[in-house]
Every structure is written in structure tokens, then in C-alpha cells.
Design a protein around this motif. Structure first.
Motif, PDB file in Angstrom:
ATOM      1  N   LEU A   1       0.830  -1.204   0.000  1.00  0.00           N
ATOM      2  CA  LEU A   1       0.000   0.000   0.000  1.00  0.00           C
ATOM      3  C   LEU A   1       0.866   1.257   0.000  1.00  0.00           C
ATOM      4  O   LEU A   1       0.654   2.171  -0.812  1.00  0.00           O
ATOM      5  N   ILE A   2       1.859   1.289   0.857  1.00  0.00           N
ATOM      6  CA  ILE A   2       2.688   2.490   0.954  1.00  0.00           C
ATOM      7  C   ILE A   2       3.554   2.651  -0.294  1.00  0.00           C
ATOM      8  O   ILE A   2       3.747   3.766  -0.778  1.00  0.00           O
ATOM      9  N   SER A   3       4.065   1.562  -0.840  1.00  0.00           N
ATOM     10  CA  SER A   3       4.855   1.686  -2.071  1.00  0.00           C
ATOM     11  C   SER A   3       3.978   2.133  -3.234  1.00  0.00           C
ATOM     12  O   SER A   3       4.444   2.852  -4.118  1.00  0.00           O
ATOM     13  N   ASP A   4       2.710   1.755  -3.228  1.00  0.00           N
ATOM     14  CA  ASP A   4       1.789   2.260  -4.251  1.00  0.00           C
ATOM     15  C   ASP A   4       1.572   3.765  -4.104  1.00  0.00           C
ATOM     16  O   ASP A   4       1.445   4.471  -5.101  1.00  0.00           O
ATOM     17  N   PHE A   5       1.509   4.238  -2.861  1.00  0.00           N
ATOM     18  CA  PHE A   5       1.382   5.684  -2.640  1.00  0.00           C
ATOM     19  C   PHE A   5       2.522   6.439  -3.309  1.00  0.00           C
ATOM     20  O   PHE A   5       2.322   7.481  -3.908  1.00  0.00           O
ATOM     21  N   PHE A   6       3.743   5.916  -3.193  1.00  0.00           N
ATOM     22  CA  PHE A   6       4.905   6.611  -3.734  1.00  0.00           C
ATOM     23  C   PHE A   6       5.084   6.399  -5.225  1.00  0.00           C
ATOM     24  O   PHE A   6       5.519   7.295  -5.934  1.00  0.00           O
ATOM     25  N   SER A   7       4.768   5.216  -5.719  1.00  0.00           N
ATOM     26  CA  SER A   7       5.009   4.948  -7.136  1.00  0.00           C
ATOM     27  C   SER A   7       3.940   5.562  -8.038  1.00  0.00           C
ATOM     28  O   SER A   7       4.222   5.896  -9.185  1.00  0.00           O
ATOM     29  N   ASP A   8       2.724   5.710  -7.541  1.00  0.00           N
ATOM     30  CA  ASP A   8       1.649   6.310  -8.337  1.00  0.00           C
ATOM     31  C   ASP A   8       0.928   7.357  -7.486  1.00  0.00           C
ATOM     32  O   ASP A   8      -0.281   7.291  -7.287  1.00  0.00           O
ATOM     33  N   SER A   9       1.687   8.319  -7.001  1.00  0.00           N
ATOM     34  CA  SER A   9       1.157   9.270  -6.021  1.00  0.00           C
ATOM     35  C   SER A   9       0.052  10.161  -6.578  1.00  0.00           C
ATOM     36  O   SER A   9      -0.892  10.487  -5.866  1.00  0.00           O
ATOM     37  N   LYS A  10       0.134  10.518  -7.844  1.00  0.00           N
ATOM     38  CA  LYS A  10      -0.861  11.423  -8.414  1.00  0.00           C
ATOM     39  C   LYS A  10      -2.257  10.801  -8.363  1.00  0.00           C
ATOM     40  O   LYS A  10      -3.232  11.466  -8.001  1.00  0.00           O
ATOM     41  N   ARG A  11      -2.351   9.541  -8.674  1.00  0.00           N
ATOM     42  CA  ARG A  11      -3.644   8.855  -8.662  1.00  0.00           C
ATOM     43  C   ARG A  11      -4.218   8.768  -7.249  1.00  0.00           C
ATOM     44  O   ARG A  11      -5.424   8.981  -7.045  1.00  0.00           O
ATOM     45  N   TYR A  12      -3.369   8.483  -6.268  1.00  0.00           N
ATOM     46  CA  TYR A  12      -3.845   8.352  -4.891  1.00  0.00           C
ATOM     47  C   TYR A  12      -4.189   9.706  -4.279  1.00  0.00           C
ATOM     48  O   TYR A  12      -5.080   9.788  -3.437  1.00  0.00           O
ATOM     49  N   VAL A  13      -3.503  10.746  -4.693  1.00  0.00           N
ATOM     50  CA  VAL A  13      -3.846  12.089  -4.217  1.00  0.00           C
ATOM     51  C   VAL A  13      -5.192  12.510  -4.801  1.00  0.00           C
ATOM     52  O   VAL A  13      -6.044  13.054  -4.094  1.00  0.00           O
ATOM     53  N   GLU A  14      -5.412  12.245  -6.086  1.00  0.00           N
ATOM     54  CA  GLU A  14      -6.685  12.592  -6.712  1.00  0.00           C
ATOM     55  C   GLU A  14      -7.840  11.799  -6.115  1.00  0.00           C
ATOM     56  O   GLU A  14      -8.955  12.306  -6.004  1.00  0.00           O
ATOM     57  N   ALA A  15      -7.582  10.546  -5.721  1.00  0.00           N
ATOM     58  CA  ALA A  15      -8.629   9.730  -5.117  1.00  0.00           C
ATOM     59  C   ALA A  15      -8.895  10.110  -3.666  1.00  0.00           C
ATOM     60  O   ALA A  15      -9.906   9.716  -3.091  1.00  0.00           O
ATOM     61  N   GLY A  16      -7.989  10.870  -3.060  1.00  0.00           N
ATOM     62  CA  GLY A  16      -8.186  11.324  -1.694  1.00  0.00           C
ATOM     63  C   GLY A  16      -7.667  10.361  -0.636  1.00  0.00           C
ATOM     64  O   GLY A  16      -7.958  10.521   0.547  1.00  0.00           O
ATOM     65  N   PHE A  17      -6.900   9.364  -1.022  1.00  0.00           N
ATOM     66  CA  PHE A  17      -6.356   8.411  -0.056  1.00  0.00           C
ATOM     67  C   PHE A  17      -5.165   8.963   0.708  1.00  0.00           C
ATOM     68  O   PHE A  17      -4.889   8.531   1.821  1.00  0.00           O
TER      69      PHE A  17
END
Length: 126
Positions: A64-80
Motif C-alpha cells: 500500500l505504501i509503495s503504491d502511494f509513492f510509485s503512483d502518487s498522483k492517482r492516490y492524491v486525486e482519489a483522496g487516499f
């Protein structure tokens, strides 16, 4: 010495290197990175579900945390996760979360090359 044998030995050594990096990141660096996300709802929910601290639990928490860093733009837009949370983590810790996945991708490609090479040249395994 045969080039296929040299490639096999290098691939085998690479496997243990990647496993060492993955284990180090999972058991030494994961708790430190999670401390930067103590207010994050998604991380708390994930850590609550995978709380036994076994290998599989740490694996899913790290993914989960590595996904936050590798695809941060998508997770920021989703609000996670927020930009502030991502920016608060030092660059060295971000690398410890992302690079094991990249090294595993290189290992997967190297293994696919090994399998294809063995099949193409009909190399027997004694």
C-alpha cells in the motif's frame, strides 16, 4: 565456462540480493515509513486489518505504501493520501519502499529471459 551458466549464476545471486533488500525494507524501514502516515485513514485501516506482523501482513502493508509513492498522483486525486503526507517522508525512505518493487521487476524480466533462452537453445538441466 558456458555463458548460460554464468547468466544463471548471476541471476541466482541477483535473486538473493533482491530478497535481502526486500526483507530489510519490510522489517527495518516499514515501521519508520508508517509513522509518517499515522493520521492517514487508509494506512490505519490497512494496518488494522494486517496487524499480526507476520510476513504476509507486512507485505500487504508495504504494498500500500509503495503504491502511494510509485503512483502518487492517482492516490492524491482519489483522496487516499495528501501531498503534505507524501512530502513529509524523506527521499531515502521513499526509495526503500519503491526500489524493492523495481528490483523484483528486473528479476522477473531476467527470469523470463533465462526461461526463453533455455527453451530456445534446448539446454538440458542436469
Amino acid at each position: 565456462m558456458d555463458f548460460f551458466l554464468i547468466y544463471s549464476v548471476v541471476l541466482f545471486v541477483w535473486l538473493f540480493f533482491v530478497l535481502g533488500v526486500l526483507i530489510f525494507a519490510k522489517y527495518i524501514k516499514l515501521d519508520e515509513v508508517e509513522s509518517y502516515f499515522c493520521e492517514n485513514e487508509k494506512v490505519r485501516e490497512n494496518k488494522g486489518f494486517w496487524r499480526r506482523n507476520q510476513w504476509i501482513d507486512r507485505q500487504y502493508r508495504m504494498m500500500l505504501i509503495s503504491d502511494f509513492f510509485s503512483d502518487s498522483k492517482r492516490y492524491v486525486e482519489a483522496g487516499f493520501v495528501t501531498e503534505v503526507e507524501l512530502a513529509s517522508v524523506p527521499v531515502a525512505l521513499k526509495r526503500w519502499m519503491v526500489w524493492p518493487n523495481y528490483l523484483l521487476h528486473i528479476l522477473a524480466v531476467g527470469t523470463a529471459v533465462w526461461v526463453f533462452w533455455r527453451w530456445w537453445c534446448d539446454i538440458p538441466i542436469p
